[in-house]
Design a protein around this motif. Structure first.
Motif, PDB file in Angstrom:
ATOM      1  N   THR A 167       0.840  -1.212   0.000  1.00 22.39           N
ATOM      2  CA  THR A 167       0.000   0.000   0.000  1.00 22.39           C
ATOM      3  C   THR A 167       0.868   1.252   0.000  1.00 22.39           C
ATOM      4  O   THR A 167       0.575   2.233  -0.697  1.00 22.39           O
ATOM      5  CB  THR A 167      -0.926  -0.001   1.223  1.00 22.39           C
ATOM      6  N   ARG A 168       1.960   1.206   0.760  1.00 22.01           N
ATOM      7  CA  ARG A 168       2.862   2.362   0.837  1.00 22.01           C
ATOM      8  C   ARG A 168       3.551   2.607  -0.499  1.00 22.01           C
ATOM      9  O   ARG A 168       3.796   3.756  -0.886  1.00 22.01           O
ATOM     10  CB  ARG A 168       3.897   2.135   1.939  1.00 22.01           C
ATOM     11  N   ILE A 169       3.884   1.532  -1.226  1.00 23.30           N
ATOM     12  CA  ILE A 169       4.494   1.691  -2.548  1.00 23.30           C
ATOM     13  C   ILE A 169       3.576   2.488  -3.459  1.00 23.30           C
ATOM     14  O   ILE A 169       4.002   3.441  -4.131  1.00 23.30           O
ATOM     15  CB  ILE A 169       4.807   0.309  -3.159  1.00 23.30           C
ATOM     16  N   PHE A 170       2.293   2.132  -3.466  1.00 21.48           N
ATOM     17  CA  PHE A 170       1.359   2.834  -4.346  1.00 21.48           C
ATOM     18  C   PHE A 170       1.084   4.254  -3.849  1.00 21.48           C
ATOM     19  O   PHE A 170       0.847   5.163  -4.649  1.00 21.48           O
ATOM     20  CB  PHE A 170       0.060   2.036  -4.470  1.00 21.48           C
ATOM     21  N   THR A 171       1.128   4.454  -2.524  1.00 18.85           N
ATOM     22  CA  THR A 171       0.963   5.812  -1.981  1.00 18.85           C
ATOM     23  C   THR A 171       2.114   6.706  -2.419  1.00 18.85           C
ATOM     24  O   THR A 171       1.899   7.835  -2.884  1.00 18.85           O
ATOM     25  CB  THR A 171       0.892   5.767  -0.443  1.00 18.85           C
ATOM     26  N   LEU A 172       3.349   6.216  -2.290  1.00 19.08           N
ATOM     27  CA  LEU A 172       4.510   6.994  -2.700  1.00 19.08           C
ATOM     28  C   LEU A 172       4.502   7.248  -4.204  1.00 19.08           C
ATOM     29  O   LEU A 172       4.847   8.348  -4.668  1.00 19.08           O
ATOM     30  CB  LEU A 172       5.797   6.279  -2.297  1.00 19.08           C
ATOM     31  N   ARG A 173       4.100   6.249  -4.966  1.00 16.85           N
ATOM     32  CA  ARG A 173       4.043   6.424  -6.418  1.00 16.85           C
ATOM     33  C   ARG A 173       3.028   7.508  -6.782  1.00 16.85           C
ATOM     34  O   ARG A 173       3.285   8.347  -7.655  1.00 16.85           O
ATOM     35  CB  ARG A 173       3.675   5.099  -7.092  1.00 16.85           C
ATOM     36  N   ARG A 174       1.882   7.507  -6.118  1.00 18.56           N
ATOM     37  CA  ARG A 174       0.868   8.526  -6.377  1.00 18.56           C
ATOM     38  C   ARG A 174       1.390   9.911  -6.017  1.00 18.56           C
ATOM     39  O   ARG A 174       1.157  10.891  -6.753  1.00 18.56           O
ATOM     40  CB  ARG A 174      -0.399   8.197  -5.586  1.00 18.56           C
ATOM     41  N   GLU A 175       2.107  10.017  -4.890  1.00 18.25           N
ATOM     42  CA  GLU A 175       2.664  11.312  -4.495  1.00 18.25           C
ATOM     43  C   GLU A 175       3.710  11.794  -5.493  1.00 18.25           C
ATOM     44  O   GLU A 175       3.784  12.991  -5.796  1.00 18.25           O
ATOM     45  CB  GLU A 175       3.289  11.197  -3.101  1.00 18.25           C
ATOM     46  N   LEU A 176       4.522  10.886  -6.019  1.00 22.65           N
ATOM     47  CA  LEU A 176       5.546  11.269  -6.993  1.00 22.65           C
ATOM     48  C   LEU A 176       4.918  11.702  -8.310  1.00 22.65           C
ATOM     49  O   LEU A 176       5.414  12.632  -8.962  1.00 22.65           O
ATOM     50  CB  LEU A 176       6.509  10.112  -7.217  1.00 22.65           C
ATOM     51  N   VAL A 177       3.849  11.035  -8.724  1.00 18.31           N
ATOM     52  CA  VAL A 177       3.145  11.456  -9.947  1.00 18.31           C
ATOM     53  C   VAL A 177       2.603  12.872  -9.778  1.00 18.31           C
ATOM     54  O   VAL A 177       2.728  13.718 -10.668  1.00 18.31           O
ATOM     55  CB  VAL A 177       2.008  10.464 -10.270  1.00 18.31           C
ATOM     56  N   ARG A 178       2.018  13.132  -8.621  1.00 21.49           N
ATOM     57  CA  ARG A 178       1.494  14.474  -8.348  1.00 21.49           C
ATOM     58  C   ARG A 178       2.631  15.505  -8.296  1.00 21.49           C
ATOM     59  O   ARG A 178       2.483  16.636  -8.783  1.00 21.49           O
ATOM     60  CB  ARG A 178       0.729  14.452  -7.023  1.00 21.49           C
ATOM     61  N   PHE A 179       3.764  15.099  -7.723  1.00 21.40           N
ATOM     62  CA  PHE A 179       4.922  15.995  -7.644  1.00 21.40           C
ATOM     63  C   PHE A 179       5.416  16.354  -9.054  1.00 21.40           C
ATOM     64  O   PHE A 179       5.776  17.506  -9.341  1.00 21.40           O
ATOM     65  CB  PHE A 179       6.025  15.327  -6.833  1.00 21.40           C
ATOM     66  N   GLN A 180       5.434  15.366  -9.947  1.00 21.09           N
ATOM     67  CA  GLN A 180       5.848  15.636 -11.320  1.00 21.09           C
ATOM     68  C   GLN A 180       4.891  16.592 -12.010  1.00 21.09           C
ATOM     69  O   GLN A 180       5.311  17.438 -12.812  1.00 21.09           O
ATOM     70  CB  GLN A 180       5.948  14.331 -12.111  1.00 21.09           C
ATOM     71  N   ARG A 181       3.609  16.478 -11.706  1.00 21.15           N
ATOM     72  CA  ARG A 181       2.633  17.409 -12.283  1.00 21.15           C
ATOM     73  C   ARG A 181       2.868  18.831 -11.793  1.00 21.15           C
ATOM     74  O   ARG A 181       2.665  19.793 -12.532  1.00 21.15           O
ATOM     75  CB  ARG A 181       1.217  16.952 -11.928  1.00 21.15           C
ATOM     76  N   VAL A 182       3.283  18.952 -10.539  1.00 26.81           N
ATOM     77  CA  VAL A 182       3.597  20.277  -9.993  1.00 26.81           C
ATOM     78  C   VAL A 182       4.887  20.814 -10.606  1.00 26.81           C
ATOM     79  O   VAL A 182       5.010  22.001 -10.910  1.00 26.81           O
ATOM     80  CB  VAL A 182       3.716  20.205  -8.454  1.00 26.81           C
ATOM     81  N   LEU A 183       5.849  19.914 -10.808  1.00 33.24           N
ATOM     82  CA  LEU A 183       7.153  20.336 -11.313  1.00 33.24           C
ATOM     83  C   LEU A 183       7.098  20.732 -12.785  1.00 33.24           C
ATOM     84  O   LEU A 183       7.882  21.571 -13.223  1.00 33.24           O
ATOM     85  CB  LEU A 183       8.164  19.204 -11.116  1.00 33.24           C
TER      86      LEU A 183
END
Length: 341
Positions: free
Chosen positions: A199-215
């Motif tokens: 579950t944590r793997i998918f949580t971190l992946r989701r946060e990184l995808v969102r971070f890339q959208r911000v970047l």
């Protein structure tokens, strides 16, 4: 400008404003702090050509934004965006003024929280409006004030320093997530990943995808600062903004690498789990084959038929035990050589 997150700021002198939203507001002369100013102080009309005002606001009220907009001639659309803490990163030109929105980020557990910093750059002034940002600019201001040669270059160099400070704040986030992912990778090689870890793997992946959208929009802002001829930006400041863009690209590359590691951790864990299950299945099948030999022989001699000549053999019992032992040992050796056991 160096790594902004490593600065250690001396005691900060507060600006003479009663509102807590005014973090600092000063007039700078030849790179040195001259005197404090207020939001309605028409300082830009009475200062020398090479002097400038730097005002820092945090969560300002509508009244404060209206005061500073009227005093410095800020565009209403830019002021409206500055009051919105969820505005995407962008760069707009309003006459001879630049308006930039940069997204800030900080970690809260496994989640990345975002804020924004709106920056107004005009003739002899630079104004920042922070919304939801966890990092104050006080340490950055203190660092620049002890190096007046940089402040002497003007507000466009301060603009670079602020953006560099924001982007440098991305690196601790990336490094912390990367460290967690690498630890997770080591645990994956030693044991099955638990449901919580998956579950944590998918949580971190989701946060990184969102971070890339911000970047992404931040990268567009960096490219505009490097490639376009913009008002209030000295040509000599372009190398600084190219360095800023390089920092953004490093963050993007690091995020992509971490996402790839997360995917590989999950896939490798799935493959290793299948491999371990296959090994267990082979072991069970091997032991079942070995145990089937005595079971089959015992079943034959347990059928109680009368016409079974072996029943009268004097050494039949020991012969059958020897046959069972020989066949079982032979199967065990065969399975062991094939790495089934």
């Amino acid at each position: 400008m160096g790594e902004a997150h490593g600065f250690r700021s001396p005691p900060q002198v507060a600006a003479p404003e009663s509102a807590m939203s005014v973090v600092a507001a000063f007039l700078y002369h030849e790179g040195k702090r001259l005197r404090p100013v207020t939001l309605i102080d028409p300082a830009c009309e009475h200062i020398a050509k090479d002097d400038f005002v730097w005002i820092g606001l945090s969560q300002p009220s509508e009244t404060e934004l209206a005061d500073i907009a009227g005093n410095y001639g800020l565009h209403p659309l830019a002021v409206e965006d500055a009051g919105n803490g969820h505005q995407i990163s962008k760069l707009d030109v309003y006459g001879d003024q630049l308006f930039i929105v940069a997204r800030t980020a900080h970690l809260e557990g496994d989640h990345i929280a975002y804020g924004s910093t709106a920056i107004f750059l005009g003739k002899n002034f630079l104004i920042t409006v922070r919304q939801g940002s966890a990092r104050s600019h006080s340490e950055l201001r203190a660092h620049l004030e002890i190096t007046p040669d940089l402040l002497r270059e003007g507000p466009d160099y301060v603009l670079h320093a602020i953006l560099d400070f924001i982007v440098d704040g991305y690196f601790p986030i990336v490094e912390a997530i990367e460290e967690d992912v690498l630890k997770m990778e080591q645990r994956m090689l030693a044991a099955f990943l638990t449901r919580e870890e998956v579950t944590r793997i998918f949580t971190l992946r989701r946060e990184l995808v969102r971070f890339q959208r911000v970047l992404g929009p931040m990268l567009e802002v960096g490219r505009k600062l490097v490639n376009l001829q913009l008002p209030r930006l000295d040509e000599a400041s372009k190398p600084y903004f190219r360095d800023l863009l390089d920092h953004m690209l490093r963050v993007e590359s690091a995020i992509t690498g971490i996402r790839d590691i997360l995917i590989s951790v999950f896939e490798a864990s799935h493959l290793l789990e299948q491999q371990r299950q296959g090994a267990i299945t082979r072991q069970l099948a091997a032991w079942a084959a070995i145990l089937a030999v005595p079971t089959a022989i015992a079943g034959i001699y347990g059928m109680n038929f009368e016409n079974m000549p072996e029943l009268k053999t004097q050494w039949g019992y020991f012969v059958i035990l020897g046959v069972i032992a020989a066949v079982c040992i032979g199967l065990y050796i065969r399975f062991k050589r094939n790495h089934w056991l």
